[in-house]
Design a protein around this motif. Structure first.
Motif: not given
Length: 180
Positions: A42-48, A51-53, A91-95, A143-148
């Motif tokens: 618990s507390g580990v998220f799916n990146i999708n 993104e929705k949130e 924390p995320i499950k995959k990237i 680097e994380w480019d949330r727009e791209e």
């Protein structure tokens, strides 16, 4: 007598054969059972979902100080404690890790992707490459480019590793035979 035995055998088979049984399975039997529910933390998220949130991700700054050659094993990184740290907050499950030349690798860990998980994924892609094949063999960070693209990090590399303080010079001296 032979007909009697043959009739008896086919009757036994029809009782055992699951294709003949028309009775519906009970609701508990028809549920899909996942094998590894206990490994989900618990507390580990799916990146999708993040993104929705529209959740802001933070990449661990330690990735910029690793001084790690991407075609060498992550176990060669001197600071072992850094490898245990989570790559992102939350924390995320995959990237997906995207390289500028187009290669993309995925780091996964159901308990939260760590810096070691990311290094392992990169190493798996580059371990068979010789040093002279790599234009920029050292990891400079992510680097994380949330727009791209919200669901992937861009991998930055550099041509030379940073000069590390006395920690690595001991190894060099020991290899050279100057120190006992």
């Amino acid at each position: 007598m032979a007909a009697e035995v043959q009739e008896h055998t086919s009757a036994d088979l029809s009782k055992v054969d699951s294709a003949i049984d028309d009775a519906p399975a009970s609701p508990t039997e028809s549920k899909i059972k996942h094998r590894r529910t206990s490994s989900t933390v618990s507390g580990v998220f799916n990146i999708n979902d993040l993104e929705k949130e529209n959740v802001e991700l933070k990449i661990a700054p330690e990735t910029q100080k690793l001084n790690w050659k991407i075609n060498s094993s992550p176990s060669t990184i001197e600071d072992k404690e850094v490898l245990k740290k989570l790559l992102t907050t939350p924390p995320i499950k995959k990237i997906d890790l995207h390289f500028p030349l187009g290669l993309e690798v995925t780091a996964r860990n159901l308990k939260g992707v760590t810096i070691k998980d990311a290094c392992d994924a990169i190493y798996k892609a580059y371990k068979k490459r010789a040093d002279d094949e790599l234009e920029a063999p050292y990891l400079a960070g992510f680097e994380w480019d949330r727009e791209e693209c919200y669901t992937r990090f861009i991998v930055h590399q550099k041509k030379t590793g940073d000069v590390v303080s006395s920690g690595s010079s001991k190894k060099k001296k020991a290899k050279g035979g100057e120190e006992e």
